[in-house]
Design an enzyme around this catalytic site. Sequence first.
Site, PDB file in Angstrom:
ATOM      1  N   ARG A   4      10.308  -1.719   4.201  1.00 31.51           N
ATOM      2  CA  ARG A   4       9.370  -0.907   3.425  1.00 31.51           C
ATOM      3  C   ARG A   4       8.204  -0.524   4.339  1.00 31.51           C
ATOM      4  O   ARG A   4       7.982  -1.106   5.384  1.00 31.51           O
ATOM      5  CB  ARG A   4       8.879  -1.656   2.189  1.00 31.51           C
ATOM      6  CG  ARG A   4       8.331  -3.037   2.479  1.00 31.51           C
ATOM      7  CD  ARG A   4       7.330  -3.450   1.452  1.00 31.51           C
ATOM      8  NE  ARG A   4       6.273  -2.443   1.333  1.00 31.51           N
ATOM      9  CZ  ARG A   4       5.255  -2.346   2.186  1.00 31.51           C
ATOM     10  NH1 ARG A   4       5.176  -3.145   3.228  1.00 31.51           N
ATOM     11  NH2 ARG A   4       4.328  -1.426   2.008  1.00 31.51           N
ATOM     12  N   GLY A   5       7.465   0.498   3.882  1.00 34.90           N
ATOM     13  CA  GLY A   5       6.400   1.062   4.703  1.00 34.90           C
ATOM     14  C   GLY A   5       6.925   2.326   5.359  1.00 34.90           C
ATOM     15  O   GLY A   5       7.887   2.284   6.137  1.00 34.90           O
ATOM     16  N   ALA A   6       6.315   3.467   5.026  1.00 34.44           N
ATOM     17  CA  ALA A   6       6.853   4.764   5.467  1.00 34.44           C
ATOM     18  C   ALA A   6       7.142   4.849   6.966  1.00 34.44           C
ATOM     19  O   ALA A   6       8.243   5.217   7.368  1.00 34.44           O
ATOM     20  CB  ALA A   6       5.902   5.888   5.036  1.00 34.44           C
ATOM     21  N   ARG A  41      16.246   5.649   0.657  1.00 27.73           N
ATOM     22  CA  ARG A  41      14.884   5.625   0.131  1.00 27.73           C
ATOM     23  C   ARG A  41      14.423   7.050  -0.157  1.00 27.73           C
ATOM     24  O   ARG A  41      14.330   7.862   0.755  1.00 27.73           O
ATOM     25  CB  ARG A  41      13.917   4.975   1.144  1.00 27.73           C
ATOM     26  CG  ARG A  41      14.162   3.499   1.393  1.00 27.73           C
ATOM     27  CD  ARG A  41      13.902   2.662   0.145  1.00 27.73           C
ATOM     28  NE  ARG A  41      12.510   2.671  -0.233  1.00 27.73           N
ATOM     29  CZ  ARG A  41      11.592   1.842   0.265  1.00 27.73           C
ATOM     30  NH1 ARG A  41      11.924   0.959   1.186  1.00 27.73           N
ATOM     31  NH2 ARG A  41      10.345   1.905  -0.151  1.00 27.73           N
ATOM     32  N   GLN A 152       2.414  -5.455  -3.628  1.00 28.25           N
ATOM     33  CA  GLN A 152       2.366  -5.361  -2.167  1.00 28.25           C
ATOM     34  C   GLN A 152       0.982  -5.718  -1.616  1.00 28.25           C
ATOM     35  O   GLN A 152       0.854  -6.265  -0.532  1.00 28.25           O
ATOM     36  CB  GLN A 152       2.752  -3.959  -1.697  1.00 28.25           C
ATOM     37  CG  GLN A 152       4.199  -3.588  -1.957  1.00 28.25           C
ATOM     38  CD  GLN A 152       4.354  -2.768  -3.211  1.00 28.25           C
ATOM     39  OE1 GLN A 152       3.672  -3.011  -4.209  1.00 28.25           O
ATOM     40  NE2 GLN A 152       5.235  -1.785  -3.201  1.00 28.25           N
ATOM     41  N   ASP A 193       2.987   7.974   1.540  1.00 29.89           N
ATOM     42  CA  ASP A 193       4.443   8.056   1.662  1.00 29.89           C
ATOM     43  C   ASP A 193       4.867   9.459   2.087  1.00 29.89           C
ATOM     44  O   ASP A 193       5.862   9.645   2.778  1.00 29.89           O
ATOM     45  CB  ASP A 193       5.120   7.729   0.330  1.00 29.89           C
ATOM     46  CG  ASP A 193       5.155   6.234   0.057  1.00 29.89           C
ATOM     47  OD1 ASP A 193       5.243   5.465   1.022  1.00 29.89           O
ATOM     48  OD2 ASP A 193       5.080   5.853  -1.122  1.00 29.89           O
ATOM     49  N   ASN A 203       1.428   8.754  -2.788  1.00 31.42           N
ATOM     50  CA  ASN A 203       1.355   7.363  -2.354  1.00 31.42           C
ATOM     51  C   ASN A 203       1.684   6.452  -3.534  1.00 31.42           C
ATOM     52  O   ASN A 203       2.041   6.927  -4.618  1.00 31.42           O
ATOM     53  CB  ASN A 203      -0.050   7.066  -1.797  1.00 31.42           C
ATOM     54  CG  ASN A 203      -0.097   5.758  -1.028  1.00 31.42           C
ATOM     55  OD1 ASN A 203       0.753   5.501  -0.177  1.00 31.42           O
ATOM     56  ND2 ASN A 203      -1.065   4.930  -1.318  1.00 31.42           N
ATOM     57  N   LYS A 204       1.582   5.186  -3.315  1.00 31.05           N
ATOM     58  CA  LYS A 204       1.914   4.209  -4.357  1.00 31.05           C
ATOM     59  C   LYS A 204       1.194   4.518  -5.665  1.00 31.05           C
ATOM     60  O   LYS A 204       0.041   4.915  -5.679  1.00 31.05           O
ATOM     61  CB  LYS A 204       1.516   2.817  -3.857  1.00 31.05           C
ATOM     62  CG  LYS A 204       1.897   1.673  -4.792  1.00 31.05           C
ATOM     63  CD  LYS A 204       3.398   1.624  -5.036  1.00 31.05           C
ATOM     64  CE  LYS A 204       4.143   1.408  -3.736  1.00 31.05           C
ATOM     65  NZ  LYS A 204       5.608   1.475  -3.923  1.00 31.05           N
TER      66      LYS A 204
END
Length: 231
Positions: A4-6, A41, A152, A193, A203-204
């Site tokens: 995870r993490g762009a 993803r 997260q 993202d 984003n989140k």
Amino acid sequence: MQVRGAPLIGVTAAYGLYLASKRDNSLEYLFNSGEILKQTRPTAVNLSWAIDKILSEININKPKNITETILKLANQIRENDINSCSAIGENGLSLIEKIYEKKKSTVNILTHCNAGWLATVDWGTALSPIFKANNKKIPIHVWVDETRPRNQGASLTAYELACEGVPHTVVVDNAGGHLMQNGFVDVVIVGSDRTTRKGDVCNKIGTYLKALAAYENSIPFYVALPFSTID
């Protein structure tokens, strides 16, 4: 969510193509593998960016040793990610320094989700300026959104900050507006993202509410991202 993490997703996808080429380095197989990797993803645009970059390179230049070329390109993407995140940190550091020079006391930073070295190869995006400021002994404190539903922030960002010795406090997501309204936040820094050329940011979930609260309370709101996140 194994990766995870762009930015890290993009780098991992690059090495995924390298592994695919060790099985079959025909263009047909690699393009099919690229499509499969893209489906893993749907959010971070870095994934398709890294795959398209490599496939375009080998399709145009048609190198003799495709596997070796893909590995070289994947390594370049990895190094570029490290350098980009470090540069983000330097640019963000200058912003934090200006706030500290004006305030002459601890700079309070609010962040959302996780955008540190666990989400990249090194340094991170939103946390990179924080790490750089901490290394320069600028007094800082970070408000860490828990970031539901997967936490997260509470699980990863708090861990990274603890490892780096950065003072921080985990807060429930809904506390951000209250903290800003009462003068407990000097600046908000988040990751991304996917960002459009116009500057629109995905984003989140929960990031939008922080942006609205920051705007309402005249608090600087920054998005930290590498070129590979621009769609």
